[in-house]
Design a protein around this motif. Structure first.
Motif, PDB file in Angstrom:
ATOM      1  N   ARG A   1      36.935  46.094  35.741  1.00 19.89           N
ATOM      2  CA  ARG A   1      37.428  46.936  34.106  1.00 19.89           C
ATOM      3  C   ARG A   1      38.280  48.087  34.230  1.00 19.89           C
ATOM      4  NH1 ARG A   1      33.994  45.215  30.729  1.00 19.89           N
ATOM      5  NH2 ARG A   1      33.812  46.908  29.230  1.00 19.89           N
TER       6      ARG A   1
ATOM      7  N   TYR B   1      40.424  51.386  33.031  1.00 15.34           N
ATOM      8  CA  TYR B   1      40.652  52.275  31.531  1.00 15.34           C
ATOM      9  C   TYR B   1      41.179  53.487  32.097  1.00 15.34           C
ATOM     10  CZ  TYR B   1      34.624  51.086  31.164  1.00 15.34           C
ATOM     11  OH  TYR B   1      34.184  50.145  30.688  1.00 15.34           O
TER      12      TYR B   1
ATOM     13  N   PRO C   1      38.292  54.746  27.175  1.00 17.59           N
ATOM     14  CA  PRO C   1      38.666  53.847  26.485  1.00 17.59           C
ATOM     15  C   PRO C   1      39.133  53.505  27.624  1.00 17.59           C
ATOM     16  CG  PRO C   1      40.395  56.020  26.034  1.00 17.59           C
ATOM     17  CD  PRO C   1      38.829  56.513  26.749  1.00 17.59           C
ATOM     18  N   GLY C   2      38.955  51.705  27.140  1.00 19.79           N
ATOM     19  CA  GLY C   2      39.697  50.206  27.879  1.00 19.79           C
ATOM     20  C   GLY C   2      38.163  49.777  27.989  1.00 19.79           C
ATOM     21  N   GLY C   3      38.471  48.960  29.044  1.00 14.92           N
ATOM     22  CA  GLY C   3      36.785  47.180  28.975  1.00 14.92           C
ATOM     23  C   GLY C   3      37.604  46.434  30.157  1.00 14.92           C
TER      24      GLY C   3
ATOM     25  N   GLU D   1      40.500  40.939  31.161  1.00 10.91           N
ATOM     26  CA  GLU D   1      40.387  39.102  30.805  1.00 10.91           C
ATOM     27  C   GLU D   1      40.965  37.811  32.402  1.00 10.91           C
ATOM     28  OE1 GLU D   1      41.257  38.451  26.763  1.00 10.91           O
ATOM     29  OE2 GLU D   1      39.628  39.624  25.507  1.00 10.91           O
TER      30      GLU D   1
ATOM     31  N   CYS E   1      45.524  44.188  30.483  1.00  9.86           N
ATOM     32  CA  CYS E   1      44.693  44.497  30.450  1.00  9.86           C
ATOM     33  C   CYS E   1      44.390  46.206  29.391  1.00  9.86           C
ATOM     34  CB  CYS E   1      43.576  44.960  31.422  1.00  9.86           C
ATOM     35  SG  CYS E   1      41.732  45.205  30.547  1.00  9.86           S
TER      36      CYS E   1
ATOM     37  N   ARG F   1      46.101  45.566  25.999  1.00  6.78           N
ATOM     38  CA  ARG F   1      45.391  44.863  24.496  1.00  6.78           C
ATOM     39  C   ARG F   1      43.762  45.591  24.452  1.00  6.78           C
ATOM     40  NH1 ARG F   1      40.970  42.732  25.680  1.00  6.78           N
ATOM     41  NH2 ARG F   1      40.908  43.313  27.568  1.00  6.78           N
ATOM     42  N   GLU F   2      43.284  46.565  25.118  1.00 10.38           N
ATOM     43  CA  GLU F   2      42.039  47.578  24.222  1.00 10.38           C
ATOM     44  C   GLU F   2      42.895  48.347  23.761  1.00 10.38           C
ATOM     45  OE1 GLU F   2      39.242  47.202  25.115  1.00 10.38           O
ATOM     46  OE2 GLU F   2      39.080  45.058  26.705  1.00 10.38           O
TER      47      GLU F   2
ATOM     48  N   GLU G   1      43.506  46.267  20.500  1.00 14.62           N
ATOM     49  CA  GLU G   1      42.432  46.037  19.843  1.00 14.62           C
ATOM     50  C   GLU G   1      42.114  47.110  19.537  1.00 14.62           C
ATOM     51  OE1 GLU G   1      41.959  42.121  21.862  1.00 14.62           O
ATOM     52  OE2 GLU G   1      40.266  43.426  22.407  1.00 14.62           O
ATOM     53  N   GLU G   2      41.260  48.205  20.210  1.00 14.90           N
ATOM     54  CA  GLU G   2      40.366  49.108  19.930  1.00 14.90           C
ATOM     55  C   GLU G   2      41.021  50.308  18.969  1.00 14.90           C
ATOM     56  OE1 GLU G   2      38.755  50.313  23.186  1.00 14.90           O
ATOM     57  OE2 GLU G   2      37.520  48.833  23.638  1.00 14.90           O
TER      58      GLU G   2
ATOM     59  N   ASP H   1      37.472  48.847  16.658  1.00  8.84           N
ATOM     60  CA  ASP H   1      36.376  48.319  17.129  1.00  8.84           C
ATOM     61  C   ASP H   1      34.797  49.227  16.064  1.00  8.84           C
ATOM     62  OD1 ASP H   1      33.981  47.955  18.505  1.00  8.84           O
ATOM     63  OD2 ASP H   1      35.172  47.229  20.469  1.00  8.84           O
TER      64      ASP H   1
END
Length: 138
Positions: free
Chosen positions: A8, A10, A35-37, A40, A48, A51-52, A55-56, A103
């Motif tokens: 993960r 963040y 925030p984060g995730g 991939e 990452c 992207r997070e 996207e969010e 999101d």
């Protein structure tokens, strides 16, 4: 039995001695988090984060510096067969005027004062990171 690892990534977006937090429901539990995730396959850590945030929250970020990498073994609170590895960076939001929650899992965002006396984060590694933010910014 642990048979998976979940990496993960963040970000601590800090502005005016406040840090951006997300409020969402995950696995039926209300959750306050940074925030984060999840990383991939084929993706770098910084990629990452970009992207997070895209996207969010519909924003671009500049990564300022690495803040913390979890050092202890930790089993996922939500999946007992997964080991977690979490990495945190300090970032700046570039285009805050474009900020928009994209999101549907995110209920709201809030800028949390770093100087508050308590530690409001429910997850153990997030608690460590909040304390590190206090050390760095206060």
């Amino acid at each position: 039995m642990i048979d998976k690892i979940n990496i993960r990534v963040y970000a601590c977006a800090v502005k005016d001695q406040k840090v951006l937090t997300l409020f969402e429901e995950y696995a039926g539990e209300p959750l306050m988090k940074f925030p984060g995730g999840g990383l991939e396959f084929g993706e770098g850590l910084i990629d990452c984060l970009h992207r997070e945030f895209d996207e969010e929250l519909n924003v671009k970020i500049d990564v300022v510096e690495h803040l913390y990498t979890q050092e202890d073994f930790l089993v996922s609170r939500f999946r007992e067969n997964e080991q977690l590895l979490t990495i945190y960076y300090i970032v700046n939001i570039v285009n805050e005027e474009d900020f928009l929650i994209l999101d549907p899992c995110i209920e709201k965002t809030e800028w949390i004062d770093i100087s508050r006396p308590d530690n409001p984060f429910p997850l153990p590694i997030d608690q460590i990171v909040f304390d590190k933010l206090k050390e760095k910014f206060l």
